[in-house]
Scaffold this active site. Structure first.
Site, mmCIF file in Angstrom:
data_model
loop_
_atom_site.group_PDB
_atom_site.id
_atom_site.type_symbol
_atom_site.label_atom_id
_atom_site.label_comp_id
_atom_site.label_asym_id
_atom_site.label_seq_id
_atom_site.Cartn_x
_atom_site.Cartn_y
_atom_site.Cartn_z
ATOM 1 N N ASP A 99 -14.762 -3.096 45.708
ATOM 2 C CA ASP A 99 -15.368 -3.472 44.168
ATOM 3 C C ASP A 99 -14.161 -4.528 43.423
ATOM 4 O O ASP A 99 -13.513 -3.782 42.298
ATOM 5 C CB ASP A 99 -16.166 -2.740 43.179
ATOM 6 C CG ASP A 99 -17.038 -2.183 44.068
ATOM 7 O OD1 ASP A 99 -16.715 -1.850 45.636
ATOM 8 O OD2 ASP A 99 -18.042 -1.000 42.695
ATOM 9 N N LYS A 162 -21.720 -7.562 42.362
ATOM 10 C CA LYS A 162 -22.298 -6.527 41.131
ATOM 11 C C LYS A 162 -22.483 -7.261 39.613
ATOM 12 O O LYS A 162 -21.081 -7.877 39.700
ATOM 13 C CB LYS A 162 -21.567 -5.814 41.971
ATOM 14 C CG LYS A 162 -20.860 -3.936 40.613
ATOM 15 C CD LYS A 162 -20.311 -3.361 41.246
ATOM 16 C CE LYS A 162 -19.138 -1.818 40.402
ATOM 17 N NZ LYS A 162 -18.003 -1.764 40.035
ATOM 18 N N LYS A 191 -25.080 -4.481 43.877
ATOM 19 C CA LYS A 191 -24.806 -3.301 43.262
ATOM 20 C C LYS A 191 -25.021 -3.556 41.266
ATOM 21 O O LYS A 191 -24.582 -4.279 40.503
ATOM 22 C CB LYS A 191 -23.455 -2.910 43.394
ATOM 23 C CG LYS A 191 -23.077 -1.536 42.551
ATOM 24 C CD LYS A 191 -21.617 -1.045 43.072
ATOM 25 C CE LYS A 191 -21.210 -0.218 42.273
ATOM 26 N NZ LYS A 191 -20.140 0.279 42.990
#
Length: 228
Positions: A99, A162, A191
């Site tokens: 991430d 995300k 996400k």
């Protein structure tokens, strides 16, 4: 990928959750407790800081929980070469997903080539077996910038976009998640992360189009699902 619209069992919900232990003051015991919780509840992934990745990989061995590390967290303004080098190392240490925080500063300056090159460098360094999620930190962005960031991330090879680090000025919102879902293709996941602490929070994000939920409140959410 499209966000699930209805979750009917605790196990289904668990497979959308990524349990996070990202405090800069987290101890070895905190990481081990997080891994134990992730295994016990059967969540999708366990997210840790780079320093703790190797230990998390060992703790999760033999389970289906994916070990995940953050990168350039939480600000995203590390040098692209440093990001790529660290991504390569994280992949070698056993990360299944990374991430990374987008360079929000470059995006705000409309230096889209720099943003794209930064993401593409991490994707290439991570290798084909490691999926990269790009954290946009949507609380800093207006809608047009969120859409631009999504398109850049997708074109640069990201597997997911995300919402947030959880350390910025705001967390996930249904509006941002829905916009991200509309902007990326069905082959790119969304996400939602940041401020998701209850079952209703999680279910709302899934309805709005999220495929994954990042949270440190995993036990609370899944215990609420079990009780309901």
């Amino acid at each position: 990928m499209t966000g699930p619209k209805k979750i009917s069992t605790e196990a289904e919900l668990a497979r959308t959750l990524e349990h996070s232990v990202l405090s800069p003051a987290a101890s070895r015991a905190d990481i081990e407790a997080g891994c134990e919780l992730a295994r016990a509840y059967g969540v999708r992934a366990m997210v840790v800081q780079p320093y703790w990745l190797e230990h998390a990989v060992a703790c999760l061995a033999g389970s289906e929980v994916l070990p995940v590390s953050v990168l350039a967290f939480p600000h995203g303004v590390s040098l692209p070469s440093a990001k790529a080098h660290e991504a390569e190392r994280l992949a070698m240490l056993g990360a299944k997903e990374i991430d990374m925080v987008m360079n929000v500063s470059a995006l705000k300056c409309r230096d889209y080539d720099a943003v794209a090159s930064d993401i593409a460098g991490v994707v290439a360094a991570s290798g084909v077996a490691v999926r990269v999620k790009v954290i946009l930190e949507t609380a800093f962005l207006i809608d047009d910038e969120i859409a631009d960031a999504c398109r850049i991330a997708q074109d640069a090879g990201a597997a997911f976009v995300k919402t947030s680090t959880g350390f910025g000025p705001g967390g996930a919102t249904c509006e941002a998640v829905a916009l991200m879902r509309r902007t990326v293709s069905d082959f790119v996941g969304v996400k939602a992360s940041g401020g998701i602490r209850t079952l209703d929070d999680a279910l709302k994000m899934l309805v709005c189009g999220a495929d994954r939920i990042g949270t440190s409140a995993t036990k609370k959410i899944l215990d609420e699902m079990r009780a309901r």
